[in-house]
Design an enzyme around this catalytic site. Structure first.
Site, PDB file in Angstrom:
ATOM      1  N   SER C  21       0.817  -1.208   0.000  1.00  0.00           N
ATOM      2  CA  SER C  21       0.000   0.000   0.000  1.00  0.00           C
ATOM      3  C   SER C  21       0.857   1.267   0.000  1.00  0.00           C
ATOM      4  O   SER C  21       1.823   1.389   0.744  1.00  0.00           O
ATOM      5  CB  SER C  21      -0.890  -0.008   1.241  1.00  0.00           C
ATOM      6  OG  SER C  21      -1.648   1.174   1.297  1.00  0.00           O
ATOM      7  N   VAL C  71       3.758  11.235   3.399  1.00  0.00           N
ATOM      8  CA  VAL C  71       2.780  11.596   2.371  1.00  0.00           C
ATOM      9  C   VAL C  71       1.489  12.064   3.033  1.00  0.00           C
ATOM     10  O   VAL C  71       0.811  12.966   2.544  1.00  0.00           O
ATOM     11  CB  VAL C  71       2.511  10.394   1.433  1.00  0.00           C
ATOM     12  CG1 VAL C  71       1.325  10.661   0.521  1.00  0.00           C
ATOM     13  CG2 VAL C  71       3.761  10.079   0.616  1.00  0.00           C
ATOM     14  N   GLY C  72       1.185  11.450   4.174  1.00  0.00           N
ATOM     15  CA  GLY C  72      -0.011  11.892   4.894  1.00  0.00           C
ATOM     16  C   GLY C  72      -1.291  11.484   4.219  1.00  0.00           C
ATOM     17  O   GLY C  72      -2.271  12.239   4.206  1.00  0.00           O
ATOM     18  N   LEU C  73      -1.284  10.280   3.644  1.00  0.00           N
ATOM     19  CA  LEU C  73      -2.533   9.707   3.138  1.00  0.00           C
ATOM     20  C   LEU C  73      -3.277  10.574   2.133  1.00  0.00           C
ATOM     21  O   LEU C  73      -4.512  10.631   2.145  1.00  0.00           O
ATOM     22  CB  LEU C  73      -3.456   9.358   4.318  1.00  0.00           C
ATOM     23  CG  LEU C  73      -2.988   8.159   5.136  1.00  0.00           C
ATOM     24  CD1 LEU C  73      -3.792   8.047   6.422  1.00  0.00           C
ATOM     25  CD2 LEU C  73      -3.108   6.863   4.336  1.00  0.00           C
ATOM     26  N   ASN C 126      -5.054  -0.643   8.320  1.00  0.00           N
ATOM     27  CA  ASN C 126      -3.759  -0.043   8.630  1.00  0.00           C
ATOM     28  C   ASN C 126      -3.854   0.670   9.972  1.00  0.00           C
ATOM     29  O   ASN C 126      -4.421   1.760  10.061  1.00  0.00           O
ATOM     30  CB  ASN C 126      -3.362   0.937   7.523  1.00  0.00           C
ATOM     31  CG  ASN C 126      -2.052   1.618   7.839  1.00  0.00           C
ATOM     32  OD1 ASN C 126      -1.291   1.170   8.694  1.00  0.00           O
ATOM     33  ND2 ASN C 126      -1.774   2.711   7.146  1.00  0.00           N
ATOM     34  N   CYS C 129      -1.864   4.482  11.728  1.00  0.00           N
ATOM     35  CA  CYS C 129      -2.236   5.901  11.689  1.00  0.00           C
ATOM     36  C   CYS C 129      -2.269   6.449  13.097  1.00  0.00           C
ATOM     37  O   CYS C 129      -2.560   5.736  14.046  1.00  0.00           O
ATOM     38  CB  CYS C 129      -3.646   6.102  11.156  1.00  0.00           C
ATOM     39  SG  CYS C 129      -4.052   5.163   9.753  1.00  0.00           S
ATOM     40  N   LYS C 164      -2.744  -4.835   9.563  1.00  0.00           N
ATOM     41  CA  LYS C 164      -1.356  -4.462   9.271  1.00  0.00           C
ATOM     42  C   LYS C 164      -0.704  -3.858  10.502  1.00  0.00           C
ATOM     43  O   LYS C 164      -1.157  -2.842  11.031  1.00  0.00           O
ATOM     44  CB  LYS C 164      -1.332  -3.454   8.116  1.00  0.00           C
ATOM     45  CG  LYS C 164       0.082  -3.092   7.678  1.00  0.00           C
ATOM     46  CD  LYS C 164       0.081  -2.399   6.324  1.00  0.00           C
ATOM     47  CE  LYS C 164       1.483  -2.086   5.862  1.00  0.00           C
ATOM     48  NZ  LYS C 164       1.496  -1.416   4.541  1.00  0.00           N
ATOM     49  N   ILE C 190       5.933  -5.492   7.714  1.00  0.00           N
ATOM     50  CA  ILE C 190       5.814  -4.391   8.638  1.00  0.00           C
ATOM     51  C   ILE C 190       5.427  -3.111   7.902  1.00  0.00           C
ATOM     52  O   ILE C 190       5.752  -2.941   6.732  1.00  0.00           O
ATOM     53  CB  ILE C 190       7.149  -4.139   9.403  1.00  0.00           C
ATOM     54  CG1 ILE C 190       8.272  -3.808   8.457  1.00  0.00           C
ATOM     55  CG2 ILE C 190       7.480  -5.310  10.262  1.00  0.00           C
ATOM     56  CD1 ILE C 190       9.587  -3.413   9.168  1.00  0.00           C
ATOM     57  N   GLY C 243      11.412  -3.825   2.612  1.00  0.00           N
ATOM     58  CA  GLY C 243      12.723  -3.795   1.984  1.00  0.00           C
ATOM     59  C   GLY C 243      12.997  -4.834   0.927  1.00  0.00           C
ATOM     60  O   GLY C 243      14.159  -5.039   0.549  1.00  0.00           O
TER      61      GLY C 243
HETATM   62  C1  LIG Z   1       5.596   6.384  -0.081  1.00  0.00           C
HETATM   63  C2  LIG Z   1       4.958   5.357   0.806  1.00  0.00           C
HETATM   64  C3  LIG Z   1       3.615   5.452   1.124  1.00  0.00           C
HETATM   65  C4  LIG Z   1       3.027   4.499   1.956  1.00  0.00           C
HETATM   66  N1  LIG Z   1       1.688   4.582   2.230  1.00  0.00           N
HETATM   67  C5  LIG Z   1       1.086   3.594   2.953  1.00  0.00           C
HETATM   68  C6  LIG Z   1      -0.330   3.592   3.157  1.00  0.00           C
HETATM   69  O1  LIG Z   1      -1.037   4.452   2.666  1.00  0.00           O
HETATM   70  N2  LIG Z   1      -0.882   2.592   3.913  1.00  0.00           N
HETATM   71  C7  LIG Z   1      -0.093   1.590   4.462  1.00  0.00           C
HETATM   72  O2  LIG Z   1      -0.624   0.701   5.126  1.00  0.00           O
HETATM   73  N3  LIG Z   1       1.241   1.571   4.264  1.00  0.00           N
HETATM   74  C8  LIG Z   1       1.842   2.541   3.524  1.00  0.00           C
HETATM   75  N4  LIG Z   1       3.203   2.482   3.312  1.00  0.00           N
HETATM   76  C9  LIG Z   1       3.990   1.388   3.904  1.00  0.00           C
HETATM   77  C10 LIG Z   1       4.213   0.258   2.898  1.00  0.00           C
HETATM   78  O3  LIG Z   1       3.003  -0.313   2.489  1.00  0.00           O
HETATM   79  C11 LIG Z   1       5.114  -0.816   3.517  1.00  0.00           C
HETATM   80  O4  LIG Z   1       4.468  -1.354   4.656  1.00  0.00           O
HETATM   81  C12 LIG Z   1       6.466  -0.289   3.950  1.00  0.00           C
HETATM   82  O5  LIG Z   1       6.917   0.694   3.050  1.00  0.00           O
HETATM   83  C13 LIG Z   1       7.535  -1.373   4.090  1.00  0.00           C
HETATM   84  O6  LIG Z   1       7.787  -2.010   2.875  1.00  0.00           O
HETATM   85  P1  LIG Z   1       8.981  -1.571   1.861  1.00  0.00           P
HETATM   86  O7  LIG Z   1      10.209  -1.433   2.666  1.00  0.00           O
HETATM   87  O8  LIG Z   1       9.033  -2.647   0.840  1.00  0.00           O
HETATM   88  O9  LIG Z   1       8.568  -0.251   1.262  1.00  0.00           O
HETATM   89  C14 LIG Z   1       3.812   3.443   2.492  1.00  0.00           C
HETATM   90  C15 LIG Z   1       5.155   3.363   2.153  1.00  0.00           C
HETATM   91  C16 LIG Z   1       5.746   4.291   1.335  1.00  0.00           C
HETATM   92  C17 LIG Z   1       7.199   4.159   1.018  1.00  0.00           C
END
Ligand SMILES: Cc1cc2nc3c(=O)[nH]c(=O)nc-3n(C[C@H](O)[C@H](O)[C@H](O)COP(=O)(O)O)c2cc1C
Ligand SMILES: Cc1cc2nc3c(=O)[nH]c(=O)nc-3n(C[C@H](O)[C@H](O)[C@H](O)COP(=O)(O)OP(=O)(O)OC[C@H]3O[C@@H](n4cnc5c(N)ncnc54)[C@H](O)[C@@H]3O)c2cc1C
Ligand SMILES: Cc1cc2nc3c(=O)[nH]c(=O)nc-3n(C[C@H](O)[C@H](O)[C@H](O)COP(=O)(O)OP(=O)(O)OC[C@H]3O[C@@H](n4cnc5c(N)ncnc54)[C@H](O)[C@@H]3O)c2cc1C
Ligand SMILES: Cc1cc2nc3c(=O)[nH]c(=O)nc-3n(C[C@H](O)[C@H](O)[C@H](O)COP(=O)(O)O)c2cc1C
Ligand code: FES
Ligand code: FES
Lengths: 256, 300, 300, 256
Positions: C21, C71-73, C126, C129, C164, C190, C243
């Protein structure tokens, strides 16, 4: 102060698709560089440095031979003549050189790199120097051994026109035939283990150049330990980067 | 000439650059690469009451811009430290911080008492060790245990006392506050972040204990956040660390609220790093016309 | 041909590769670079009840092998999602996971109810928040709040429900257990790790809110550890992330205990990454002669 | 499908100590490449890609001009002819090209790179094309502008033999003298702000090529937003990488 600085690459040779050599000046600050010692080399693509043994040492130059394994060595493989390379060393204790004796050198894969420096240092000083080298596929870095070893046996795991198999078979045969004063070994862990086992069994002295992931390379962080016999049942954790990478086959405890 | 000296609540460092426990041994090895007189302080390898051989198996996993370690406190014990290492380190103009580790509160107290009579400048209470009496959960993650251990160690020594916090907590602020309230002179953070690595070819955990401590640049953003959290919470000074590999990084920690910084994993990337970080700090003070290093602390 | 399909407790994915997400929008942009039919699922950009413009100022800090985001949703709101995005995504053979976010438990429940009648395959709660009613502390860090929110959302919908988890807790195990006990079908983790970045030249925090969420390879060792912790604790399946940038990384998560994985920040490094990770997984199964992907789960 | 793959570097030129150009084939899969668009370039030393504008576009080749700033651009500076480079693009909306008009091109520093592509595209199609370029120190990439602009003014912050100062002074003068139909701008943020302010004040249309840290580069992650006026008091966050990097000066809200 010990040497830690940039060196300029003065030669670079590709000796096989994924094996290459890098040459730089042997500057006085490095002091004496012993076969079996290594340099810790910085790579732009990895946090930690990569330990690389000296493969050739002359009073004016040092050669490293490197096999591409992952990110760090891939970065090094892209360096070119004229580029700077950040290194520290020489590090570690290196081989104990035996003189006026019959010695056997046993190597596998990129493990031939440090053995080349060793061989060139001991060859002129020993009565006889036999060599057994094993490769997974095509061999490399063999010229020195083939041209001046008293006996040079090359084995390969694949059908590459060499004796097929592992170093352990010719090793057993050699040890039956000849009474060696010292066996020098470097290669992948399973090979080290097998050779150590055979030498211990035959009660032949053997120096193993071991390999373990390192961080500091100077003995400060204690992540690179080797289990060494202490007394009859005990052990001590010795640092691969300071007390090693050379350990005697008789003192190493191989776990698992 | 800028004044780089900083005062960690009684522990005065000639400059804010120190080296982190467990990454610099007892200084001997790095003395071959750098003039140790350039360091503000050294926090020595974590010591325990008795000598320890540390963990078996592989002790390191390299990770993207970080590393996991599982050294398991291999060290010669507090008595050998006193006998062999203090005299060596006293040759240099730097402060000696003794990093102490125990299985029980009693062990911590005993070490603090022993060190009280010795020539160390500060005791750093590492409460990230697993608490044997408490089922192996780290001392530093349970506020009640932190309270107890800091209180009792504080009573065991009049030395300068640093409490080193674990980052592996939901909220570090109350824990820092407890340490302050119970008499810590200074707080150091962060210790390593819990992590794990798996060898996908052997299909087993790389470290014998599975879990190791993550350090290096990868954790810097986490450390900056936690230093800032603690800075907002306590009045005692902070020794900040976690991923410093440049002068800029050190400045970032000080702006976040650290009065001094420690270089840990960074030493492995370059044995002259502390010297370079110090130079970088000089340059920064010069560029932005700060008269002293203290002026940077929390200056955002 | 290997069987890559995995069953997340009722949510059946044709392969274990999903996208995380917030990193993949609603799939539209990446559809220009990759055949979305290759994905097991997409977790869409976090949606809220009302449209949001998101945070002001700089929203990203690049860190060593990671990034902080704030980003703040920013999102078009649940109704626009239903109207515009579900039909687009339904063109592809993949499961749609709706990532929902609220300021209050009531908001979560309302969204879950709204989505119950819509064509989504799963709802991802999620709980990282900030909880407006609870002083801005994240829902996911307080076990009591987790209990309450999961229980009530569970009552609001019969859809497949993923919870989550936030990594920013002292101990993730009891929280995972609560989520399971309260009816979650699956756990994803995570979410990002709290971090901060400071601009040392401007001497201010880079992100307007100071704190951002750390993602990318830097946090992988942390994620692997937490996935394994949760795997040891609950019986429901895990969607693992944090990651992943290679097939090897994905395998590592599955060996740690994840039944499926999500690629987040990795998408930014290569818009074809999910496809490459999938290929890497095939190769691994081939090399080690596993008949199906499920055989990897927790296989250490 | 849009282009995301490796390209081979067919030319590399150092044009100043820290500025260089890289040329690769313009393959059909890239489609039309507009001035103001950019490629997102992967670097071995950084996690995220680096956005780099097109500096020259021909039907067969594309040139990027890059200034070394940090780790990523330092890596790119070490690439050589024959090396592969991983890129995706073209990305973003680019400039809206005005034809048969009087236009003014205003650039600063490495911001001249995209303006070069722009200039070459619009020059033949416009009645007159004036140029103002500012540098901190020594200028670069000027030949095209100097040889075929109707008027080309170069300013430098240091005493480098050019008009000393910032672009804003000649800009005001130009706007007083000439009625431009469009001003095209690219440069560092303070310059963009200043130019936008002056153009808005003088009610001259201006297209700004903005810069912001990016992650995905394709519009999926929402980290690269620009605040754009919406209605009389409101705003919208638009994505620099998709709706931008070109925005009209009249619509941008500059914070702080
Ligand atoms: C730019 C960005 C925006 C994200 N927005 C959300 C979100 O709206 N809702 C959510 O549950 N996680 C959000 N995440 C978290 C990711 O879904 C993910 O849990 C987290 O980035 C770890 O995975 P990664 O290291 O592969 O990015 C966001 C991550 C990034 C980098
Ligand atoms: C004292 C010492 C001397 C050495 N001398 C030489 C030398 O002269 N020439 C030379 O080419 N190499 C030598 N090595 C090995 C060399 O250091 C490693 O190959 C190198 O660190 C790999 O780094 P990388 O970044 O390329 O691979 P990484 O990205 O670190 O590793 C890629 C993959 O290979 C695995 N791997 C990493 N290192 C090894 C290893 N050593 N053996 C097997 N698998 C591994 C990793 O687990 C990983 O899965 C020496 C090592 C030591 C400890
Ligand atoms: C749409 C777009 C088009 C671009 N076109 C070009 C181009 O054609 N040629 C070119 O050379 N560059 C161009 N850039 C800028 C280029 O992307 C950055 O210079 C590059 O990302 C810097 O990466 P780095 O890893 O070298 O530096 P980093 O290591 O990321 O940064 C080093 C230091 O510089 C600062 N910094 C980083 N980026 C910038 C920046 N953009 N401006 C000022 N300070 C910065 C950082 O905060 C950091 O302190 C463009 C940027 C965008 C958004
Ligand atoms: C190999 C290694 C050993 C460590 N040993 C100790 C220790 O004994 N006591 C301690 O308090 N911290 C120990 N640490 C933690 C560091 O002192 C430091 O808090 C942490 O590594 C974060 O800083 P860094 O990212 O700069 O390394 C160790 C870290 C490493 C990498
Ligand atoms: S690598 Fe640090 S002690 Fe050997
Ligand atoms: S960089 Fe991701 S939306 Fe622009």
């Amino acid at each position: 102060m010990k040497f830690s600085d940039q060196v300029k690459i003065i030669d670079k040779q590709t000796i096989q698709e994924d094996v290459f050599t890098i040459t730089f000046d042997h500057v006085p600050e490095m002091g004496l560089v012993k076969p079996g010692q290594f340099f810790n080399v910085a790579c732009d693509t990895t946090l930690l440095r990569r330990p690389i043994s000296v493969c050739e040492v002359t009073p004016t130059s040092i050669v490293l031979a490197i096999k591409v394994i992952g990110k760090g060595t891939a970065f090094l493989s892209k360096l070119r003549v004229g580029d700077q390379m950040e290194i520290m060393g020489p590090l570690g204790n290196g081989f104990d050189l035996v003189e006026d004796s019959k010695v056997l050198v046993v190597g596998g894969g990129i493990g031939v790199a440090p053995l080349k420096a060793l061989f060139e240092a001991i060859k002129p000083k020993n009565i006889s120097t036999d060599v057994i080298i094993g490769f997974r596929d095509q061999p490399y870095l063999l010229e020195a051994f083939q041209s001046s070893a008293d006996r040079c046996t090359v084995v390969s795991e694949t059908d590459a026109g060499y004796l097929k198999g592992y170093v352990s078979e010719p090793l057993r045969a050699h040890l039956e035939e000849t009474q060696y004063d010292m066996v020098y070994v470097c290669g992948p862990l399973p090979m080290l283990k097998a050779v150590a086992h055979i030498c211990n069994e035959k009660k032949v002295n053997a120096q193993l150049l071991m390999e373990e992931k390192m961080a500091c390379g100077v003995g400060a962080c204690l992540v690179c330990t080797c289990k060494i016999k202490e007394g009859d049942f005990g052990f001590k954790h010795k640092r691969m980067c300071v007390e090693g990478p050379m350990f005697y086959a008789s003192e190493v405890i191989f776990d698992a | 000439m800028h004044n780089l000296s900083v005062n960690l609540n009684g522990l005065i460092l000639k400059n804010p650059i120190t080296v982190a426990s467990g990454t610099y041994g007892f200084g001997r090895e790095y003395a071959d690469y750098m003039d140790l007189n350039q360091l503000g302080a050294i926090s020595v390898k974590g010591i325990t009451l008795e000598p320890r051989e540390g963990n078996g198996g592989i002790r390191i996993v390299e990770t993207p811009m970080g590393m996991l370690n599982s050294v398991g406190l291999q060290n010669p014990g507090v008595h050998a430290f006193i006998k062999n290492e203090i005299p060596f380190l006293r040759q240099f103009d730097l402060k000696i911080i003794a990093n102490i580790n125990g299985n029980t509160i009693e062990e911590y107290c005993e070490m603090a008492e022993i060190l009280s009579g010795e020539d160390v400048d500060s005791i750093e209470l590492n409460i990230s060790c697993p608490n044997v009496k408490n089922g192996g959960v780290a001392f530093g993650t349970d506020p009640n245990v932190v309270k107890e251990v800091v209180r009792r160690v504080r009573k065991s020594t009049t030395k300068h006392l640093i409490v080193k916090l674990s980052p592996n907590v939901t909220d570090i602020k109350p824990i820092a506050k407890i340490a302050e309230d119970e008499g810590a002179d200074c707080i150091s953070l962060i210790n390593t972040v819990s992590g794990m690595g798996i060898d996908i070819h052997k299909r087993k955990m790389i470290l014998e204990r599975g879990v190791g401590g993550l350090s290096g640049p990868a954790i810097k953003p986490i450390a900056i956040k936690l230093v800032h959290d603690v800075y907002k919470t306590v009045k005692i000074p902070i020794l900040g660390m976690g991923g410093i590999i440049s002068g800029e990084d050190a400045i970032e920690f000080m702006l976040a609220g650290a009065t001094a910084v420690a270089i840990g994993t960074g030493n492995f990337t370059d044995p002259k790093l502390p010297e370079k970080v110090l130079k970088g700090m000089y340059q920064y003070l010069e560029t932005y016309k700060f008269e002293n290093a203290h002026a940077l602390v929390g200056n955002i």
